[in-house]
Design an enzyme around this catalytic site. Structure first.
Site, mmCIF file in Angstrom:
data_model
loop_
_atom_site.group_PDB
_atom_site.id
_atom_site.type_symbol
_atom_site.label_atom_id
_atom_site.label_comp_id
_atom_site.label_asym_id
_atom_site.label_seq_id
_atom_site.Cartn_x
_atom_site.Cartn_y
_atom_site.Cartn_z
ATOM 1 C CE1 TYR A 16 -3.844 -2.070 0.251
ATOM 2 C CE2 TYR A 16 -2.911 -3.253 2.138
ATOM 3 C CZ TYR A 16 -3.890 -3.273 1.204
ATOM 4 O OH TYR A 16 -4.527 -4.253 1.388
ATOM 5 C CG HIS A 21 -7.150 4.192 0.238
ATOM 6 N ND1 HIS A 21 -8.126 5.390 0.392
ATOM 7 C CD2 HIS A 21 -7.658 3.180 0.939
ATOM 8 C CE1 HIS A 21 -9.368 5.046 1.039
ATOM 9 N NE2 HIS A 21 -8.970 3.713 1.206
ATOM 10 C CE1 TYR A 65 -3.887 -3.868 5.843
ATOM 11 C CE2 TYR A 65 -3.962 -4.858 8.057
ATOM 12 C CZ TYR A 65 -3.414 -4.771 6.697
ATOM 13 O OH TYR A 65 -2.345 -5.556 6.346
ATOM 14 C CG ASN A 67 -11.788 -1.856 7.490
ATOM 15 O OD1 ASN A 67 -10.829 -1.991 8.272
ATOM 16 N ND2 ASN A 67 -12.415 -2.954 7.062
ATOM 17 C CG ASP A 92 -7.741 8.666 0.017
ATOM 18 O OD1 ASP A 92 -7.804 8.265 1.238
ATOM 19 O OD2 ASP A 92 -8.571 8.050 -0.718
ATOM 20 C CG ASN A 113 -14.759 1.876 3.904
ATOM 21 O OD1 ASN A 113 -15.759 2.046 3.958
ATOM 22 N ND2 ASN A 113 -14.170 1.031 2.994
#
Length: 194
Positions: A16, A21, A65, A67, A92, A113
């Site tokens: 990532y 994101h 993470y 969420n 973002d 999220n």
């Protein structure tokens, strides 16, 4: 000493790194680096502390993470005893063009999220957010692939220019307050001189 919590949203893991994101991670990393802060593994987040002009900034990159970002946000806000209005979350935003930023003292999660979980955890959407426009240059149905992808090569100069400016936004947010900083940020367009 006045204290601030700077929360960069993103996902942990090498896959990532430097994706759209994860721009929150990149902005918070740039701010810490500018002020010689070093990130270390801490509870629910990578954490760095930065001192600037008599203020203390607790910078976090949640390792929960996206969420579950609210868990790290609330833990560090409570642990460091930072008032909600002294937090700034960098995130973002697809709905904002790539050449823009938007700073707000409150506002909905807009389907994000990370923000959704923070709002759920805090029970309010009234906390400051710096939204980093990533644009929506993707074919229909490809939104997830777009946000989880790295920047297009032609976007990189603009992205780095905005990241640099975001470090100043964080400083101004703490020094002159959100209202004056909003007037400087919102409506500003970023361009790369050819």
């Amino acid at each position: 000493m006045q204290k601030f919590l700077i929360v960069g949203l993103g996902n942990p893991g090498i896959e990532y790194r430097h994706t759209r994101h994860n721009i929150g991670f990149d902005v918070v990393s740039a701010f810490a680096l500018k002020h010689s802060g070093i990130f270390q593994t801490a509870r629910l987040a990578e954490k760095a502390e930065v001192k600037w002009k008599g203020k203390l900034f607790v910078c976090i990159k949640p390792t929960t993470y996206m969420n579950l970002s609210g868990k790290a946000f609330k833990y560090w806000m409570d642990a460091e005893n930072v008032p909600l209005e002294n937090t700034l979350t960098i995130v973002d935003d697809l709905a904002i063009p790539i050449n823009s930023l938007r700073l707000r003292s409150s506002g909905s999660d807009a389907g994000h999220n990370g923000l959704k979980d923070i709002q759920l955890t805090l029970g309010t959407d009234k906390y400051p957010k710096l939204r980093f426009g990533i644009g929506n240059n993707y074919p229909k149905g490809m939104q997830v692939d777009f946000v989880l992808a790295k920047w297009f090569p032609e976007e990189l100069k603009l992205v780095w220019k905005k990241i640099e400016y975001c470090t100043e936004v964080i400083e101004n947010f703490s020094a002159i307050g959100i209202e004056k900083t909003m007037n400087m940020v919102n409506g500003k367009k970023f361009y790369i001189e050819e």
